[in-house]
Design an enzyme around this catalytic site. Structure first.
Site, PDB file in Angstrom:
ATOM      1  N   GLY A   7       0.838  -1.201   0.000  1.00  0.00           N
ATOM      2  CA  GLY A   7       0.000   0.000   0.000  1.00  0.00           C
ATOM      3  C   GLY A   7       0.864   1.238   0.000  1.00  0.00           C
ATOM      4  O   GLY A   7       1.807   1.356   0.777  1.00  0.00           O
ATOM      5  N   GLY A  11      -0.088   5.413   5.146  1.00  0.00           N
ATOM      6  CA  GLY A  11       0.517   4.457   6.076  1.00  0.00           C
ATOM      7  C   GLY A  11       1.752   3.802   5.482  1.00  0.00           C
ATOM      8  O   GLY A  11       2.801   3.688   6.139  1.00  0.00           O
ATOM      9  N   SER A  41      -5.645  11.176  -1.170  1.00  0.00           N
ATOM     10  CA  SER A  41      -7.024  11.654  -1.335  1.00  0.00           C
ATOM     11  C   SER A  41      -7.275  12.960  -0.581  1.00  0.00           C
ATOM     12  O   SER A  41      -8.195  13.705  -0.927  1.00  0.00           O
ATOM     13  CB  SER A  41      -8.000  10.590  -0.851  1.00  0.00           C
ATOM     14  N   CYS A  42      -6.464  13.235   0.435  1.00  0.00           N
ATOM     15  CA  CYS A  42      -6.622  14.484   1.193  1.00  0.00           C
ATOM     16  C   CYS A  42      -6.511  15.703   0.276  1.00  0.00           C
ATOM     17  O   CYS A  42      -7.051  16.768   0.582  1.00  0.00           O
ATOM     18  CB  CYS A  42      -5.540  14.614   2.260  1.00  0.00           C
ATOM     19  N   GLY A 112      -5.467  -0.133   3.674  1.00  0.00           N
ATOM     20  CA  GLY A 112      -6.474   0.927   3.679  1.00  0.00           C
ATOM     21  C   GLY A 112      -7.908   0.443   3.585  1.00  0.00           C
ATOM     22  O   GLY A 112      -8.271  -0.638   4.046  1.00  0.00           O
ATOM     23  N   GLY A 244     -19.255   6.363   4.120  1.00  0.00           N
ATOM     24  CA  GLY A 244     -18.379   5.515   4.933  1.00  0.00           C
ATOM     25  C   GLY A 244     -17.459   4.640   4.102  1.00  0.00           C
ATOM     26  O   GLY A 244     -17.519   4.639   2.864  1.00  0.00           O
TER      27      GLY A 244
HETATM   28  P1  FAD Z   1      -5.430   4.094   1.790  1.00  0.00           P
HETATM   29  O1  FAD Z   1      -5.324   5.559   1.592  1.00  0.00           O
HETATM   30  O2  FAD Z   1      -6.760   3.461   1.750  1.00  0.00           O
HETATM   31  O3  FAD Z   1      -4.520   3.411   0.678  1.00  0.00           O
HETATM   32  C1  FAD Z   1      -4.297   2.032   0.596  1.00  0.00           C
HETATM   33  C2  FAD Z   1      -3.421   1.776  -0.616  1.00  0.00           C
HETATM   34  O4  FAD Z   1      -3.044   0.400  -0.622  1.00  0.00           O
HETATM   35  C3  FAD Z   1      -4.164   2.030  -1.928  1.00  0.00           C
HETATM   36  O5  FAD Z   1      -3.350   2.802  -2.770  1.00  0.00           O
HETATM   37  C4  FAD Z   1      -4.404   0.630  -2.472  1.00  0.00           C
HETATM   38  O6  FAD Z   1      -4.439   0.590  -3.883  1.00  0.00           O
HETATM   39  C5  FAD Z   1      -3.204  -0.137  -1.923  1.00  0.00           C
HETATM   40  N1  FAD Z   1      -3.460  -1.574  -1.735  1.00  0.00           N
HETATM   41  C6  FAD Z   1      -4.474  -2.117  -1.036  1.00  0.00           C
HETATM   42  N2  FAD Z   1      -4.397  -3.463  -1.061  1.00  0.00           N
HETATM   43  C7  FAD Z   1      -3.296  -3.770  -1.782  1.00  0.00           C
HETATM   44  C8  FAD Z   1      -2.683  -4.994  -2.156  1.00  0.00           C
HETATM   45  N3  FAD Z   1      -3.193  -6.170  -1.787  1.00  0.00           N
HETATM   46  N4  FAD Z   1      -1.552  -4.967  -2.904  1.00  0.00           N
HETATM   47  C9  FAD Z   1      -1.019  -3.761  -3.278  1.00  0.00           C
HETATM   48  N5  FAD Z   1      -1.564  -2.568  -2.962  1.00  0.00           N
HETATM   49  C10 FAD Z   1      -2.675  -2.574  -2.220  1.00  0.00           C
HETATM   50  N6  FAD Z   1      -7.152  12.459   6.446  1.00  0.00           N
HETATM   51  C11 FAD Z   1      -6.599  13.485   7.124  1.00  0.00           C
HETATM   52  O7  FAD Z   1      -5.926  13.277   8.145  1.00  0.00           O
HETATM   53  N7  FAD Z   1      -6.755  14.775   6.690  1.00  0.00           N
HETATM   54  C12 FAD Z   1      -7.463  15.079   5.578  1.00  0.00           C
HETATM   55  O8  FAD Z   1      -7.565  16.255   5.203  1.00  0.00           O
HETATM   56  C13 FAD Z   1      -8.073  14.025   4.866  1.00  0.00           C
HETATM   57  N8  FAD Z   1      -8.807  14.282   3.755  1.00  0.00           N
HETATM   58  C14 FAD Z   1      -9.350  13.251   3.056  1.00  0.00           C
HETATM   59  C15 FAD Z   1     -10.103  13.535   1.920  1.00  0.00           C
HETATM   60  C16 FAD Z   1     -10.686  12.513   1.193  1.00  0.00           C
HETATM   61  C17 FAD Z   1     -11.491  12.831  -0.021  1.00  0.00           C
HETATM   62  C18 FAD Z   1     -10.486  11.151   1.595  1.00  0.00           C
HETATM   63  C19 FAD Z   1     -11.087  10.028   0.810  1.00  0.00           C
HETATM   64  C20 FAD Z   1      -9.748  10.858   2.726  1.00  0.00           C
HETATM   65  C21 FAD Z   1      -9.173  11.903   3.469  1.00  0.00           C
HETATM   66  N9  FAD Z   1      -8.425  11.648   4.629  1.00  0.00           N
HETATM   67  C22 FAD Z   1      -7.871  12.689   5.337  1.00  0.00           C
HETATM   68  C23 FAD Z   1      -8.241  10.267   5.109  1.00  0.00           C
HETATM   69  C24 FAD Z   1      -6.931   9.677   4.593  1.00  0.00           C
HETATM   70  O9  FAD Z   1      -6.862   9.821   3.202  1.00  0.00           O
HETATM   71  C25 FAD Z   1      -6.845   8.205   4.994  1.00  0.00           C
HETATM   72  O10 FAD Z   1      -6.949   8.116   6.393  1.00  0.00           O
HETATM   73  C26 FAD Z   1      -5.498   7.617   4.545  1.00  0.00           C
HETATM   74  O11 FAD Z   1      -5.383   7.685   3.157  1.00  0.00           O
HETATM   75  C27 FAD Z   1      -5.360   6.180   5.002  1.00  0.00           C
HETATM   76  O12 FAD Z   1      -4.162   5.689   4.503  1.00  0.00           O
HETATM   77  P2  FAD Z   1      -3.901   4.134   4.368  1.00  0.00           P
HETATM   78  O13 FAD Z   1      -2.424   4.004   4.091  1.00  0.00           O
HETATM   79  O14 FAD Z   1      -4.478   3.393   5.485  1.00  0.00           O
HETATM   80  O15 FAD Z   1      -4.742   3.603   3.110  1.00  0.00           O
END
Ligand code: FAD
Length: 451
Positions: A7, A11, A41-42, A112, A244
């Protein structure tokens, strides 16, 4: 040591950075199943409104930059299976159709979440979009300038739904925001704040359709044309579904322990039920400082903290993840707000007793005119009515005073009380503030309520 990170959003990125900062000679393989590394996405609203012109700029890391830093970057490559006994992952390369296994010493999952799809009739119709990730960003951007799109229905009034509503209202569309809950933004702000914001949105042609449950998407020729709730039917040329998210953990079933919502169970060192597999980000729970319990708070800030701590722990530096308060901020047209911790509206659901005081004032002394940066400010402080411990706060103004909430987040983390906050030394200068900062004023008012 060989570490595989899955990912490339917040994170995953922070885990990779954390490993590089602590032990740069670690062999790191970094996987992203999509065709773009590290889309954030932020930054979507800034792109959709045209502040950021190029969608490809909404990122922190490029494959070239990370490769230069010594990371093995794999884009369009999905981790489809994990064998924890043999410490291997199965990789599908979507670019060339090949498959292979890779070994790891430590594996970090930042997989994510994906947008939750409402399971109602018509959900498969065209022009029902989500607001997450680069592909949706590009599609949504096209709709902002599409003259055939007049009515937009946004489902969900969390910060993502409100961002979407503002984008399309600014693009000249009529927007309806549907929510099951009785107020817009009700998980972030109490009514004293949302009543003003809802009125502000109404002046920008955003209609709040709250206390309503979506029952069907109605279509013509395969395209959505309206949304029916238990109370009304709203015309819709486009639906943005922001009701959600759900953890992206299907492939992890039977590999690591998941809870009833499919979230990955982790300990304070970010380890899953398999000690060599760590997990961070929206697919996990975070420790919530006001209650001491775990909570689902899908924020980039949490994913980043977890990534940093996962990196330390997997490198053998035992580092428990500090509790967070769920601090967030947003602008809604001319208003800026931020909040942290417990609100009156969330305290019952969290199962804790709380009391609150609301202070409204001007940001600067009253003699400072509006055109010199003065305006009304709302500040609400929430605390434990027994011992005065600070549990949360909300602030809103047309002046950007959102950073005050970071101070309250620190107070929550340090388990300070309203007595501590009542006389904390905050600066005063009429160009910035009042002789008593609004946090002092609210804490003094709260202190007076304690026996
Ligand atoms: P995600 O962002 O969900 O990303 C996971 C990644 O892993 C993806 O790219 C996916 O393709 C990849 N992946 C998944 N499974 C696999 C696999 N099996 N093999 C390879 N790749 C894989 N938070 C804030 O703190 N401030 C903000 O202003 C804010 N604004 C936001 C605005 C929007 C429109 C959105 C949608 C979210 C916002 N957030 C904000 C929340 C923030 O974007 C998320 O909390 C954050 O992106 C979470 O990160 P993550 O690494 O858990 O996963």
């Amino acid at each position: 040591m060989k570490v595989i990170v899955v990912g490339s959003s917040h994170g995953g990125y922070e885990t990779v950075r954390g490993i590089l900062a602590t032990q740069p000679d670690t062999e790191i393989q970094w996987y992203e199943q999509g065709d773009f590394l590290s889309f954030l996405s932020c930054g979507m609203q800034l792109y959709l409104e045209g502040t950021v012109k190029d969608v490809n700029q909404v990122r922190y890391a490029t494959p070239e930059g990370m490769t230069k830093a010594g990371v093995h970057v794999f884009v369009k490559q999905e981790i489809s299976k994990i064998d924890p006994n043999n410490r291997t992952v199965h990789v599908i390369n979507h670019a060339d159709g090949t498959e292979r296994d890779e070994t790891y010493d430590k594996l970090v999952l930042s997989v994510g979440a994906v947008p939750f799809e409402l399971p109602v009739p018509g959900h498969e119709l065209q022009n029902i979009y989500a607001m997450r990730g680069r592909d949706w960003a590009i599609k949504l951007k096209a709709k902002t300038v599409d003259p055939d799109i007049n009515n937009v229905v946004v489902i969900g009034s969390g910060y993502i739904g409100i961002e979407a509503a503002e984008v399309f209202a600014k693009a000249g569309k009529h927007v309806t925001v549907i929510d099951l809950l009785p107020r817009l933004l009700s998980l972030y702000l109490d009514e004293e704040f949302t009543s003003t914001l809802t009125a502000e949105m109404a002046t920008h042609h955003i209609t709040a359709a709250v206390n309503q449950q979506v029952q069907a998407f109605n279509g013509e020729a395969g395209h959505v044309v309206s949304v029916t709730t238990d109370q009304a039917t709203y015309p819709a040329d486009l639906v943005v579904s922001a009701a959600g998210i759900k953890a992206n953990t299907t492939m992890l079933k039977g590999v690591v322990d998941l809870d009833d919502h499919g979230l990955i169970k982790i300990n304070q060192y970010l380890q899953t039920s398999q000690p060599d597999i760590y997990a961070v980000g929206d697919a996990t729970l975070v420790p919530f400082a006001p209650t001491g319990q775990s909570a689902r708070i899908a924020l980039a800030t949490n994913a980043r903290r977890q990534g940093r701590f996962a990196a330390k722990n997997l490198l053998g530096i035992p580092s428990p993840m500090p509790a967070v308060s769920g601090s967030s901020a947003l602008s809604v047209f001319d208003y800026h707000f931020s909040s942290t911790g417990v609100k009156t509206g969330t305290s019952k659901k969290l199962g804790i007793r709380s009391a609150s005081v609301l202070v409204t004032d001007t940001v600067r002394p009253k003699f400072v005119p509006n055109n010199a940066g003065n305006d009304k400010v709302w500040f609400k402080l929430t605390f434990d009515p027994d011992d005065g411990r600070v549990l949360g706060a909300q602030i809103m103004s047309k002046i950007d005073v959102t950073a005050n909430i970071n101070t309250i987040s620190l107070a929550i983390q340090a388990r300070l009380t309203v007595a501590d906050l009542a006389y904390t030394d905050f600066f005063f200068q009429p160009g910035f503030d009042r002789p008593w900062n609004i946090m002092n004023v609210a804490a003094q008012k709260a202190l007076a309520t304690l026996a």
